[in-house]
Design a protein around this motif. Structure first.
Motif, PDB file in Angstrom:
ATOM      1  N   ILE A 153      -6.823  -3.192   2.247  1.00 37.80           N
ATOM      2  CA  ILE A 153      -6.745  -4.006   0.786  1.00 37.80           C
ATOM      3  C   ILE A 153      -5.259  -3.801   0.811  1.00 37.80           C
ATOM      4  N   ILE A 154      -4.656  -2.658   1.139  1.00 39.11           N
ATOM      5  CA  ILE A 154      -2.956  -2.595   0.836  1.00 39.11           C
ATOM      6  C   ILE A 154      -2.442  -3.501   1.973  1.00 39.11           C
ATOM      7  N   CYS A 155      -2.994  -3.813   3.091  1.00 40.80           N
ATOM      8  CA  CYS A 155      -2.174  -4.572   4.186  1.00 40.80           C
ATOM      9  C   CYS A 155      -2.401  -6.076   3.460  1.00 40.80           C
ATOM     10  N   LEU A 156      -3.571  -6.392   2.863  1.00 40.72           N
ATOM     11  CA  LEU A 156      -3.682  -7.750   2.777  1.00 40.72           C
ATOM     12  C   LEU A 156      -2.901  -8.102   1.416  1.00 40.72           C
ATOM     13  N   ILE A 157      -2.740  -7.151   0.651  1.00 37.55           N
ATOM     14  CA  ILE A 157      -1.667  -7.490  -0.859  1.00 37.55           C
ATOM     15  C   ILE A 157      -0.082  -7.297  -0.304  1.00 37.55           C
ATOM     16  N   SER A 158       0.332  -6.704   0.706  1.00 41.36           N
ATOM     17  CA  SER A 158       1.856  -6.490   1.049  1.00 41.36           C
ATOM     18  C   SER A 158       2.261  -7.872   1.340  1.00 41.36           C
ATOM     19  N   ALA A 178       4.223 -11.031   6.632  1.00 40.94           N
ATOM     20  CA  ALA A 178       3.688 -12.178   7.133  1.00 40.94           C
ATOM     21  C   ALA A 178       2.164 -12.139   7.266  1.00 40.94           C
ATOM     22  N   THR A 179       1.735 -13.292   6.887  1.00 42.77           N
ATOM     23  CA  THR A 179       0.234 -13.360   7.066  1.00 42.77           C
ATOM     24  C   THR A 179      -0.321 -13.001   8.514  1.00 42.77           C
ATOM     25  N   ILE A 180       0.174 -13.572   9.532  1.00 41.71           N
ATOM     26  CA  ILE A 180      -0.251 -13.274  10.870  1.00 41.71           C
ATOM     27  C   ILE A 180      -0.099 -11.742  11.243  1.00 41.71           C
TER      28      ILE A 180
END
Length: 467
Positions: A206-211, A214-216
């Protein structure tokens, strides 16, 4: 390295050495003059860890009385076994292991300061976090006990540091290195304290997704991180599967469900004493165990029965069939986890009852231990100070969440949103999950670093100091 940078580095190294020395001295004095007396370092689970460590040191694996152990993961017993192997399975080896543990745990205040600066970018918040962490009763107590909490704090903070670094860095190569280190630290943490490891992975994702990376890179990070943690935890899961036919990292939930929430539900439903309720559900578990063993014997199965997983099958129906009562019990345990002062352990030391958990403990009993006028004045002062700190940390924590929310809603500050979610999930969710089975201050211990950091940020803001 320029001269100016060398001077700054030297200043921080000296500061770090001073903080470490004070932290170490505090723990050593606490251990030598309070905890070592009457073996206060022995906690409810200590005997289990020592038995597993002795078995490992003798080359027999994780076994107690010739039965495989599933309740404990091998990380902490392996640490103790190293000293038992060298010095023998005796009290001197155990005390030496505790001394090395205390030295490692003396780095905790420095690491919390680093994490505070990474999150807040405030030197004042970082320094205040260090000061509070150095004198934190829970950190100091559990660093000196035969228990996983000390190393759990150490590796959970290290994990959060490198998770933050992986998200904040703009260099691709360094980004992947930080991700690998974060995954490795979480693996070590899981081998020491495996409860809710799946939850830890989900929270990190979740933390990685909201950081803001860059999306990739987000998806690369999630794939690398998740894959490494799964691979790192796989050997213990495979070992358990070979023995039981079930994949799992920890079976501790079954033991705690059977011993704490389930009998409390039965007590309330049938108006029993807690001892009577516990006897009934233990008899049910014993009966199911005998049936399961007979079934395996009939099939000539090589598998053994995991008692704790079987306990889950016995305890959960009790909770499902009485949802309202179960909810009340769970809420009580969660509140107890959140609001149990670490100083309640002091009275247990005095009564020499620190090495077992009561079947049921009310808030009245908890706070009676904290505000006991029969204790020496200096212990009363210590207990009251710890209680006040706990209240200030909770007020500060929710105050910080309010500030982060306000900045995001009215100032569109994305970093504030990140901090809000980061602080919330890594502080509150572990308390909610671990509190479901059994309540107590030690189940809050890994949430305390972020509570301290967020509270420091809030109280500095309230006093009008420049961050």
């Amino acid at each position: 390295m320029t001269k100016d940078k060398f001077v700054v580095l030297k200043k921080y190294l000296i500061l770090g050495f001073v903080i470490f020395s004070i932290s170490l001295l505090t723990k050593v004095l606490l251990f030598q003059y309070i905890i070592k007396t009457n073996k206060y370092y022995m906690q409810p689970d200590s005997v289990g860890y020592i038995c597993c460590a002795s078995s490992l040191a003798n080359g027999k694996g994780m076994y107690i009385n010739n039965e495989p152990v599933f309740l404990r993961s091998p990380g902490y017993p392996a640490y103790l076994a190293l000293f038992f192997k060298i010095f023998g399975s005796n009290n001197y080896a155990l005390l030496f292991a505790l001394l090395i543990q205390i030295i490692f745990c003396s780095f905790i205040p420095i690491l919390i300061g680093c994490l505070a600066y990474l999150i807040t970018k405030s030197k004042m918040a970082a320094m205040l976090s260090i000061i509070i962490s150095t004198g934190h009763l829970g950190f100091n107590l559990y660093s000196c006990c035969v228990h996983t909490e000390g190393f759990s704090i150490l590796f959970s903070v290290l994990f959060l540091i490198f998770l933050c670094k992986s998200i904040q860095t703009k260099h691709t190569k360094v980004f992947f290195i930080y991700t690998i280190i974060a995954a490795t630290l979480l693996i070590i943490y899981a081998w020491i304290r495996p409860q809710a490891i799946v939850l830890q992975i989900i929270m990190a994702i979740i933390i990685c997704l909201i950081s803001n990376i860059a999306t990739i890179n987000k998806f690369k990070q999630i794939i690398i991180f998740t894959s490494l943690v799964i691979i790192g935890c796989a050997p213990w899961c495979i070992r358990n599967y070979k023995l039981t036919g079930q994949y799992f990292m920890s079976s501790s939930m079954g033991a705690t469900l059977l011993s704490f929430p389930a009998p409390q539900v039965l007590k309330r439903k049938y108006n029993l004493t807690i001892s009577e309720a516990l006897k009934i559900i233990y008899q049910k578990a014993k009966y199911e165990l005998e049936i399961k063993k007979a079934e395996y014997k009939k099939k000539k199965s090589s598998y053994v029965v995991c008692k704790e997983n079987l306990a889950t099958d016995v305890a959960l129906p009790v909770l499902y069939k009485n949802p309202f009562t179960a909810l009340l019990v769970v809420i009580k345990e969660i509140i107890k986890t959140a609001l149990d002062p670490f100083s309640s352990q002091i009275k247990k030391f005095i009564n020499n009852t620190q090495n077992y958990n009561p079947l049921e403990e009310t808030f009245g009993e908890k706070y009676k231990n904290v505000f006991d006028s029969s204790m020496p004045w200096y212990l009363q002062l210590l207990c009251i100070s710890d209680f006040i700190l706990m209240i200030l940390l909770w007020i500060g924590f929710f105050g910080a969440l309010y500030l982060f929310g306000y900045k995001f809603i009215f100032h569109k500050d994305k970093n504030a949103l990140f901090n809000f979610i980061f602080m919330s999930i890594f502080t509150l969710i572990p308390i909610l999950i671990t509190g479901i089975t059994e309540g107590g201050s030690r189940f809050r211990i890994t949430s305390e670093p972020l509570m301290i950091i967020s509270a420091c940020l809030f109280w500095i803001y309230i006093t009008g100091k420049r961050l």
